[in-house]
Design a protein around this motif. Structure first.
Motif, short mmCIF file in Angstrom:
data_model
loop_
_atom_site.label_atom_id
_atom_site.label_comp_id
_atom_site.label_asym_id
_atom_site.label_seq_id
_atom_site.Cartn_x
_atom_site.Cartn_y
_atom_site.Cartn_z
N LEU A 127 3.32 -2.55 12.20
CA LEU A 127 3.44 -3.53 13.55
C LEU A 127 3.94 -4.21 14.54
O LEU A 127 3.19 -4.88 14.95
N ARG A 131 0.20 -8.96 14.52
CA ARG A 131 -0.69 -10.47 13.82
C ARG A 131 -0.05 -11.44 14.49
O ARG A 131 -1.53 -12.08 15.01
N GLY A 155 7.92 -2.72 15.76
CA GLY A 155 8.47 -2.67 14.73
C GLY A 155 9.12 -1.33 14.05
O GLY A 155 9.93 -1.18 15.11
#
Length: 192
Positions: A127, A131, A155
Motif C-alpha cells: 500500500l 493509510r 509500495g
C-alpha cells in the motif's frame, strides 16, 4: 515558486527520507526554489503546554518561520500503525501553537494557512503508506492547508531506489512529478 520538502521521520534508512530527497531533486529540475529540511535538524521536544508556558523553543520558532515562508509543501509521510508518525503530529502541534506575547505569532495557524500541500509516502508493503495519507488529510485541513488531490504512495519501496537514492522506475518518477506539478500549479494560482 518556493517549495518546502520534508519527511515525517528521522530514521536514517527511511524510505520516506529517500523519497523526499528524490522529490526535492525533481522539483528543482522543474524550476522550483526548493528547501529540503530534515526534522532531525530541529531540537523540538514532545509538545507540552507547561513547557510551552516557559517559552516556545528556538527551533520551533525557526521551523514556524521556514514553513510560513513557503507557500507550497511536499510531505513524505511514513505509516506507523496505519497512521502518520508521532514526530509529524508533534511538529504540527508545536508549529500551530500560538506564541503568547509575540504579536507576529499570535495566530496559531499562521505557518499553515493557505499552504498547498502534496502528500507522498513510501513503504516496503504493497500500500505504500497510503493509510498515513488518509489520516494526514484531516489534520492538514484543520490547520487551514489546501491539500492537493493528487498524491502518491510508493509500495515495495525497498526496490524503488538506486544506490544514489534516486527512483529507478520511470512510472514512479512520473507519479512524484505529477504531485509536484499540481502543488506548484495550485500554489501559483492561490498566491497570484
Amino acid at each position: 515558486m518556493k517549495l518546502l520538502v520534508f519527511a515525517g521521520t528521522t530514521r536514517l534508512a527511511s524510505f520516506n527520507r529517500k523519497l523526499a530527497r528524490a522529490a526535492a531533486d525533481l522539483a528543482r529540475a522543474s524550476g522550483a526554489e526548493v528547501t529540503h529540511i530534515e526534522l532531525a535538524d530541529f531540537d523540538i521536544p514532545m509538545y507540552n503546554a507547561d513547557l510551552e508556558a516557559k517559552g516556545t523553543p528556538a527551533d520551533v520558532m525557526k521551523l514556524k518561520q521556514i514553513m510560513f515562508e513557503h507557500p507550497a509543501w511536499i510531505i513524505c509521510s511514513p505509516e506507523y500503525n496505519g497512521s502518520y508518525t508521532a514526530l509529524l503530529k508533534n511538529t504540527v502541534d508545536w508549529v500551530s501553537s500560538p506564541v503568547k506575547g509575540d504579536p507576529a505569532w499570535q495566530e496559531g495557524f499562521k505557518s499553515f494557512s493557505g499552504k498547498v500541500v502534496g502528500m507522498l509516502s513510501a513503504s516496503p508493503g504493497g500500500l505504500g503508506g497510503l493509510r498515513s495519507q488518509s489520516h494526514l488529510v484531516p489534520l492538514l485541513l484543520n490547520a487551514q492547508c489546501w491539500v492537493a488531490p493528487k498524491a502518491f504512495a510508493l509500495g515495495h519501496a525497498g526496490d524503488a531506489f538506486d544506490a544514489q537514492g534516486q527512483l529507478v522506475n520511470e512510472a514512479h518518477r512520473k507519479n512524484v512529478q505529477a504531485v509536484i506539478d499540481q502543488v506548484l500549479w495550485a500554489s501559483r494560482r492561490l498566491n497570484a
